[in-house]
Design a protein around this motif. Structure first.
Motif, PDB file in Angstrom:
ATOM      1  N   PHE A 102       0.504   4.418   0.561  1.00  0.00           N
ATOM      2  CA  PHE A 102       0.443   5.364   1.676  1.00  0.00           C
ATOM      3  C   PHE A 102       1.177   4.821   2.890  1.00  0.00           C
ATOM      4  O   PHE A 102       1.834   5.554   3.620  1.00  0.00           O
ATOM      5  CB  PHE A 102      -1.015   5.688   2.028  1.00  0.00           C
ATOM      6  CG  PHE A 102      -1.884   4.476   2.233  1.00  0.00           C
ATOM      7  CD1 PHE A 102      -2.029   3.909   3.475  1.00  0.00           C
ATOM      8  CD2 PHE A 102      -2.571   3.914   1.159  1.00  0.00           C
ATOM      9  CE1 PHE A 102      -2.827   2.801   3.666  1.00  0.00           C
ATOM     10  CE2 PHE A 102      -3.374   2.802   1.340  1.00  0.00           C
ATOM     11  CZ  PHE A 102      -3.500   2.241   2.592  1.00  0.00           C
ATOM     12  N   TRP A 103       1.109   3.507   3.047  1.00  0.00           N
ATOM     13  CA  TRP A 103       1.800   2.898   4.179  1.00  0.00           C
ATOM     14  C   TRP A 103       3.308   2.921   3.959  1.00  0.00           C
ATOM     15  O   TRP A 103       4.088   3.173   4.865  1.00  0.00           O
ATOM     16  CB  TRP A 103       1.304   1.464   4.357  1.00  0.00           C
ATOM     17  CG  TRP A 103       2.010   0.701   5.432  1.00  0.00           C
ATOM     18  CD1 TRP A 103       1.816   0.811   6.769  1.00  0.00           C
ATOM     19  CD2 TRP A 103       3.036  -0.282   5.249  1.00  0.00           C
ATOM     20  NE1 TRP A 103       2.646  -0.044   7.449  1.00  0.00           N
ATOM     21  CE2 TRP A 103       3.409  -0.730   6.535  1.00  0.00           C
ATOM     22  CE3 TRP A 103       3.669  -0.835   4.143  1.00  0.00           C
ATOM     23  CZ2 TRP A 103       4.379  -1.705   6.737  1.00  0.00           C
ATOM     24  CZ3 TRP A 103       4.637  -1.802   4.339  1.00  0.00           C
ATOM     25  CH2 TRP A 103       4.987  -2.231   5.621  1.00  0.00           C
ATOM     26  N   PRO A 145       0.852  -1.184   0.000  1.00  0.00           N
ATOM     27  CA  PRO A 145       0.000   0.000   0.000  1.00  0.00           C
ATOM     28  C   PRO A 145       0.896   1.246   0.000  1.00  0.00           C
ATOM     29  O   PRO A 145       1.709   1.406   0.919  1.00  0.00           O
ATOM     30  CB  PRO A 145      -0.790  -0.109   1.299  1.00  0.00           C
ATOM     31  CG  PRO A 145      -0.267  -1.282   2.030  1.00  0.00           C
ATOM     32  CD  PRO A 145       0.816  -1.933   1.251  1.00  0.00           C
ATOM     33  N   LEU A 151      -2.198  10.017  -2.816  1.00  0.00           N
ATOM     34  CA  LEU A 151      -2.140   9.306  -1.543  1.00  0.00           C
ATOM     35  C   LEU A 151      -0.959   9.755  -0.699  1.00  0.00           C
ATOM     36  O   LEU A 151      -0.985   9.660   0.516  1.00  0.00           O
ATOM     37  CB  LEU A 151      -2.016   7.807  -1.799  1.00  0.00           C
ATOM     38  CG  LEU A 151      -3.173   7.167  -2.547  1.00  0.00           C
ATOM     39  CD1 LEU A 151      -2.819   5.749  -2.943  1.00  0.00           C
ATOM     40  CD2 LEU A 151      -4.417   7.169  -1.675  1.00  0.00           C
TER      41      LEU A 151
END
Lengths: 297, 336, 324
Positions: B145-146, B143, B280
């Motif tokens: 954004f992570w 992911p 993001l």
């Protein structure tokens, strides 16, 4: 006896096909591994409330005296700012993510498959119209359309699912149309048309059932991508709302605290990563197994 | 060739029109009361009424659409609910930072992804290939954004070697005059020859650049590998080998020249993904670009701003794809 | 006569999901200097596998070279390394591929492709190579060579492309040419022209040629000797005259007649069944109209019929036994 042997002959190619698939699956250890991981994820999703050490922490309860504790023997993954057990919430998040992904893909299939079957079977103007609309939907950059639709529908997990499905169906329309075009020329469809079967009956009685296999394969490969997209929408605040233990939302909330509490963002993120990885590995394996080039030998 | 370009441009215009129809539908059909939504939740009844007239909601749909298109052609994307500025002007302010980031990330993605894909195809089924494939599947499963948070944690919090975010350090901003000629920070620094600021700007670009490039790296590597493998399986490659041509020439000239189409396609696609990733990631890195702008707009439900970014990005992407198709048409096979 | 190309005990197979499958099993084959040898067999008999193995171009895996040697002028090709084999490819052995549509690189001009091969194999300057390329195009009887040089493959017809492919293959000056069904994908009218060209060029350049085909009539027109390949094994070999006029193996007979008139024969050759396990004998057993009990479990050896004519079939030498 004669009947038996002719039956054997008729299913022999299918058995051979199946043997080949199993052989290729066995050779591909990563796919095997991915299947095992996915099976475990499904089990976790089903039994999450029963295996979570702190079921009450999943949604409502707060216990501020335990807030932002690092991982330890009581809380395996630590606690969040409200003192909730992150491990329990991550476990339960599996259920939410799998559910979201399945429902979203199902919805996209529900829109995309009939449209594709209609376009491919009827051809002509209808085909042209449907496919041009499909092209336009696919000409948006990935994720952007989902963001816009979700924003206008209003932030909620259901709306996020709707938004993703609306931006995802054209892929299935394309796939099914291709299948339908080739099926249209097959004898059993021609025969059905010759005896005057109405077009809708042909589409849903003959075309759709016969192109369902590749669609299901494609859909299962898409699950990873949908999970990733849904978590991104939640991260932006367009998906699940607090206190839902959705992974993307958990990472989003963790932003305020993560510099002093690394565990808060790491574990939900890893959960997304491993789940998506498992589905992507499965998808890669399936693609290789079904690829005619690999099937040559 | 000429006729292909004209056909492709006409098709592009048609698609642009379709994109506008879809965005129009989203703003007018999706919400229960478009006017109330357009002015946001805190609006007074008078403001809603004003919006109703501004959006022309009392008129028939085709008149509304006409007005919508006319507005777009003039570059009118409405006013932001949050800042009350015209969205088009705000976009213009935020755009350079994002374009810079998108370009840098796309270059990173191509520079890493393409060689990985080639290496993987060349050494098919050897451990290098297995490694590259696993790496690229892994990267597209992250992911984004992570990953941004994770990299911040490692390189800022733990190692302390890279800044957490923004385009420049605070002291540089205070001590120096930041050049503003084109709006593109790196270009402006190059023009004015200000290497202190340039260095600081580049250092600030490392983390966001890598974060945004991660997914496209995997995508480019995967697509390059499969495209190249397909080409390497062609009869003319086998024929070239049978004439005793060196493997170097077979791979880098015979095969790679045939992969122009797939390469352009994959780079275009990766620009699409980097663009979306900025939505993001920019907020996490406090990057002053449209990604940050749209993330803020989403939180404050600033509908004109969200729509403005959507229309702008979609149109840019359509045009980009059109250019890519025209470049691919330089291939002699298409030039009939 | 000197031997140019020789195969000794060659066994090649493929690793498949149903286990290992043998594709080639050739005990012995020699091709003399200057002759044209025709290898005839149906698709799947292993003809292309042989052609690719001779240049070490067989993809491995799934291909497996189990044992044997392929000798060119007494040197074993199969134990050469990549660098050494590249000195053989093009320079000593050249190959004409079967599909003119896919054997030329679509993004380079025809001239560029010939020039590159010449520069690489004859170590001459580009300018000289260009001159030679024009000569080569003239040699394969394409009109207006300068113009052809500038064209891309897709701008040429199938016959023209096949001529270009021949030009590329011959431009390295190899002594041994493998033509893998060079007329397979061409119209019948163009086939004759290409055949005639190969025949004339071969005479002019004094090349030894292995001509692979699926059709006896094609081969008999231009070859000196013929071998019949069936399921990876050579079942009959001899001069064109001997094999065409007096075929001994039942398979050769069917190949020669091409269209069988007897319905029972038709049935047996049209229904080609999977080779089931357990038959260690003659590969033709399942389809043979003259099979005998001995054929099932014993592999017939090559035996001399007369002159240079050899056949591997029990029917010829065990006349006492009745047909099954």
């Amino acid at each position: 006896m004669n009947k038996l042997s002719s039956l054997y002959k008729s299913i022999k190619p299918r058995i051979k096909e199946l043997k080949l698939s199993l052989y290729l699956l066995k050779r591909n250890k990563l796919t095997y591994f991915a299947l095992v991981v996915i099976a475990m994820l499904v089990l976790i999703a089903v039994f999450a409330p029963y295996i979570a050490p702190f079921p009450s922490h999943i949604y409502g309860s707060t216990n501020p005296e335990d807030s932002l504790l690092p991982p330890g023997s009581k809380y395996f993954f630590g606690t969040d700012e409200l003192g909730r057990d992150i491990f329990s919430r991550v476990l339960y998040g599996t259920r939410i993510s799998l559910q979201t992904a399945l429902l979203t893909v199902a919805l996209a299939l529900l829109i995309g498959v009939p449209l594709g079957a209609i376009a491919g079977t009827l051809g002509g103007f209808i085909d042209e119209a449907i496919m041009r609309v499909t092209d336009i939907f696919l000409s948006f950059p990935p994720l952007l359309l989902a963001i816009a639709i979700a924003a206008f529908l209003g932030p909620s997990l259901t709306n996020a699912m709707l938004a993703i499905a609306i931006s995802w169906w054209p892929w299935y329309t394309r796939l099914v149309r291709g299948q339908a075009v080739s099926l249209r020329e097959r004898q059993f469809v021609k025969a059905a048309r010759a005896i005057g079967t109405p077009p809708l009956r042909i589409i849903f009685g003959h075309i759709v059932p016969n192109c369902i296999a590749p669609v299901i394969v494609q859909a299962s490969m898409d699950l990873g991508g949908v999970i990733l997209t849904a978590s991104a929408l939640s991260f932006l605040g367009l998906g699940a709302q607090p206190p839902t233990p959705e992974w993307g939302l958990m990472v989003s909330t963790s932003r305020t605290y993560f510099l002093n509490g690394w565990w808060y963002s790491i574990f939900p993120g890893l959960a997304i990563f491993f789940t998506v990885l498992a589905f992507n590995l499965l998808g890669d394996g399936l693609r290789e197994i079904l690829d005619p080039k690999t099937r040559q030998y | 060739m000429g006729s292909f370009v004209i056909r492709r441009i006409l098709l592009g215009i048609l698609v642009l029109f379709g994109v506008i129809v879809i965005t129009f539908t989203i703003t007018r059909v999706v919400p229960s009361d478009p006017a109330a939504q357009w002015v946001g939740p805190k609006a007074t009844p008078e403001q809603i009424e004003a919006a109703r007239i501004e959006l022309g909601l009392d008129k028939p749909v085709y008149v509304q659409f006409q007005k919508y298109v006319a507005g777009l052609l003039k570059g009118d994307l409405g006013r932001s609910l949050r800042t009350h500025q015209p969205v088009s002007r705000e976009l213009k302010n935020y755009l350079p930072a994002t374009i810079e980031l998108v370009l840098v990330s796309t270059i990173i993605a191509s520079l890493i992804g393409l060689p990985l894909g080639v290496l993987s195809a060349k050494r098919k089924d050897e451990w290098v290939d297995h490694f590259c494939r696993f790496f690229s599947v892994g990267v597209v499963s992250l992911p984004t954004f992570w990953l941004a948070l994770f990299l911040q944690l490692i390189f800022y919090r733990i190692l302390g070697i890279l800044p957490m975010g923004d385009q420049l350090s605070m002291d540089i901003k205070l001590l120096y005059d930041i050049p503003k000629i084109t709006g593109f920070l790196i270009i402006d620094c190059l023009i004015t020859g200000n290497f202190v600021i340039l260095k600081d700007a580049l250092v600030h670009m490392i983390l966001p650049g890598i974060t945004i490039a991660a997914y496209p790296i995997g995508l480019v590597a995967r697509m390059t590998r499969s495209a190249l493998l397909e080409i390497l399986g062609e009869e003319y490659i086998r024929a070239a080998r049978s004439y005793g041509l060196p493997e170097r020439m077979v791979l880098w000239s015979y095969a790679l020249k045939n992969s122009l189409g797939p390469t352009v396609t994959v780079v275009t696609l990766s620009i699409g993904y980097t663009l979306v990733n900025t939505f993001l990631v920019e907020a996490i890195y406090s990057w002053p670009g449209i990604g940050n702008y749209v993330a803020t707009a989403v939180i404050s439900l600033d509908y004109p701003a969200i729509m403005g970014v959507t229309i702008f990005s979609a149109c840019a992407y359509v045009v980009l794809n059109m250019i890519a198709d025209i470049i691919i048409a330089l291939d002699p096979r298409v030039r009939v | 006569m000197d031997i140019c190309y020789e195969i000794k005990d060659l066994k090649v197979g493929f690793e498949t999901f149903e286990g290992f499958k043998r594709a080639l099993d050739i005990k012995h084959l020699e091709i003399y200097k200057g002759e044209t040898f025709g290898l005839v067999g149906e698709s799947g008999a292993g003809k292309s596998v042989l052609a690719l193995t001779s240049l070490k171009l067989l993809p491995i895996p799934p291909g497996v070279i189990e044992s044997g040697e392929i000798l060119l002028n007494g040197e074993n090709i199969l134990n050469k390394n990549e660098k050494q084999i590249r000195e053989i490819r093009g320079k000593k052995i050249s190959m004409i591929f079967q599909d003119p549509m896919s054997s030329l690189n679509p993004v380079f001009t025809v001239g560029e492709q010939i020039v590159r091969v010449i520069v690489n194999n004859q170590k001459v300057s580009r300018r000289e190579a260009e001159k030679k390329a024009v000569e080569m195009i003239n040699m394969v009887k394409l009109p207006d060579a300068k113009n052809i040089m500038r064209k891309y493959p897709h701008e040429l017809s199938g016959g023209q492309r096949q001529r270009v492919i021949i030009a590329v293959a011959l431009s390295c000056g190899a002594e041994f040419l493998i033509a893998d069904e060079p007329t397979r994908n061409l119209d019948v009218t163009i086939q004759a022209g290409i055949l005639k060209l190969i025949y004339e060029l071969k005479k002019e350049l004094k090349m030894t040629t292995l001509f692979i085909a699926n059709n006896m009539s094609l081969v008999s027109a231009i070859c000196d000797r013929i071998g019949i390949l069936h399921e990876g094994r050579i079942v009959e070999i001899g001069s064109v005259h001997e094999v065409v006029q007096n075929p001994k193996h039942p398979y050769t007979q069917i190949l020669r007649n091409a269209i069988p008139r007897n319905p029972s024969v038709l049935n047996r050759i049209m229904v080609k069944e999977d080779l089931e396990e357990g038959i260690e004998g003659c590969g033709y057993y399942k389809r043979c109209p003259h099979r005998k009990p001995v054929c099932k479990n014993n592999l017939p050896e090559m035996q001399l019929v007369e002159g240079t004519h050899y056949v591997a079939c029990f029917k010829e030498f065990e006349r006492g036994e009745p047909d099954e």
